[in-house]
Design an enzyme around this catalytic site. Structure first.
Site, mmCIF file in Angstrom:
data_model
loop_
_atom_site.group_PDB
_atom_site.id
_atom_site.type_symbol
_atom_site.label_atom_id
_atom_site.label_comp_id
_atom_site.label_asym_id
_atom_site.label_seq_id
_atom_site.Cartn_x
_atom_site.Cartn_y
_atom_site.Cartn_z
ATOM 1 N N CYS A 124 37.877 23.483 38.629
ATOM 2 C CA CYS A 124 38.925 23.732 39.161
ATOM 3 C C CYS A 124 40.176 22.790 37.704
ATOM 4 C CB CYS A 124 39.039 23.485 40.262
ATOM 5 S SG CYS A 124 38.732 21.678 40.330
ATOM 6 N N SER A 125 40.699 21.646 38.528
ATOM 7 C CA SER A 125 41.300 21.508 37.493
ATOM 8 C C SER A 125 41.558 19.609 37.863
ATOM 9 C CB SER A 125 43.318 21.661 37.419
ATOM 10 O OG SER A 125 43.504 21.642 38.651
ATOM 11 N N CYS A 126 40.511 18.635 38.643
ATOM 12 C CA CYS A 126 40.522 17.462 38.267
ATOM 13 C C CYS A 126 41.002 17.304 37.548
ATOM 14 C CB CYS A 126 39.085 17.265 38.077
ATOM 15 S SG CYS A 126 37.920 17.592 40.027
ATOM 16 N N CYS A 132 38.019 19.672 32.693
ATOM 17 C CA CYS A 132 37.080 20.241 34.735
ATOM 18 C C CYS A 132 36.842 21.804 34.491
ATOM 19 C CB CYS A 132 38.274 19.762 35.701
ATOM 20 S SG CYS A 132 37.653 20.348 37.910
#
Lengths: 109, 219
Positions: free
Chosen positions: B122-124, B119
């Site tokens: 962000c941090s999906c 991702c």
């Protein structure tokens, strides 16, 4: 069976996907202020629709501002050649990137 | 909450607040989280017990769930085809709920394609089936390099992908999460589903390594 009423059904704007699998599309070259979910490295790059994501979802850029109603659009999984994304890409020419992009960011080529 | 993925990457490096972040006192975003949480509770939108319950939900999600999904797909071809058609529905068959209302696409590795997930924004991460992401997954070097030079990143994990195999990177940015369905290792034809699940690691389902028969994985 004769059902002219069924064949006369007209979907509303954006109710059906605008693009089909295999369509060539380009990511819009825009730079909006605020929350967005299309990475900058993809702006202006051409790719191919690999998959239509069903069903349509709320546009999460709109949702970021609390607008949850009436903004449903289709997302597509779009494939880009790595060699189209990066000058001097060192991997195999077959390597690709796939990413989901909402319809409002895609332009027909 | 403090675990909001979209706050990742913004919660450090704030020069204006460096004095605070280097102290024992809570940082800027932690204070904001507390303020928003207390406001929501004061207004009656959520209760303290709702938050406690949600933490239990998050704690119940671990890579063992994803491993169970993979092992089922390896041993049940009909399940596998349903899983590839609709990842979320496939997981829900096994009782894995999608509390965050994301969709899931399961990406099958094959002789000709190796999948890697990232991702960049962000941090999906497929938290409903894998739990919390590893720290390196949330840090900028992985997020940037996975899309620019995936083969070098894979090599740093010890994974060398032959040139005639396509590396396919999936960048999750919106409502979709991805889970890699690794290749089943040769020599496991007579293994039980449960033993197979014991081989499948978090990193293999992110796509940075294959599933192999090593000492840790031997039944």
């Amino acid at each position: 069976m004769n059902t002219p009423a069924l064949s006369a059904v007209r979907p509303a704007l954006f109710e059906r996907p605008s693009f089909a699998v295999g369509d060539r599309v380009r990511v819009s070259q825009r730079a909006p202020i605020g929350h967005y979910r299309v990475p900058i490295y993809l702006r202006g790059i051409a790719g191919v629709v690999a998959r239509i994501i069903e069903p349509a979802f709320v546009d999460n850029e709109e949702e970021g501002y609390g607008r949850n109603a009436g903004s449903k659009r289709y997302y597509y999984r779009v494939a880009f050649a790595m060699t189209d994304l990066w000058n001097g890409y060192t991997g195999s020419p077959n390597d690709e990137l796939q990413i989901e992009i909402i319809e409002s960011w895609l332009e027909q080529i | 909450m403090a675990s909001d993925p979209h706050s990742q990457g913004h919660s450090h490096d704030h020069d204006a607040h460096a004095a605070i972040s280097h102290d024992e006192a809570p940082g800027y975003y932690e204070i904001m989280e507390t303020a928003v949480r207390e406001l929501l509770m004061a207004k009656g939108f959520i209760t303290a017990n709702d938050i406690r319950h949600q933490i239990e939900v998050l704690d119940s999600r671990t890579p063992a769930l994803g491993a169970a999904v993979v092992a089922r797909a390896w041993t049940d071809p009909a399940f596998k085809s349903r899983l590839l058609a609709d990842g979320r529905a496939g997981c829900e068959e096994l009782g894995i709920t999608f509390y965050d209302d994301t969709q899931l696409i399961v990406l099958e590795n094959s002789e000709s394609v190796h999948n890697l997930i990232v991702c960049t924004l962000c941090s999906c991460y497929p938290r409903p089936v894998l739990g919390l992401p590893p720290d390196w997954y949330k840090l900028k070097p992985y997020r940037a390099r996975a899309v620019i030079e995936p083969r070098k990143v894979l090599a740093e994990f010890g994974t060398i992908i032959p040139d005639d195999v396509e590396v396919r990177v999936s960048d999750s940015t919106a409502v979709i999460r991805y889970l890699v369905l690794p290749r089943r290792p040769a020599g496991t034809e007579d293994w039980t589903e449960q033993d197979l699940a014991g081989l499948v690691t978090r990193d293999a389902m992110i796509g940075v390594i294959p599933v192999t028969l090593n000492d840790r994985g031997m039944k």
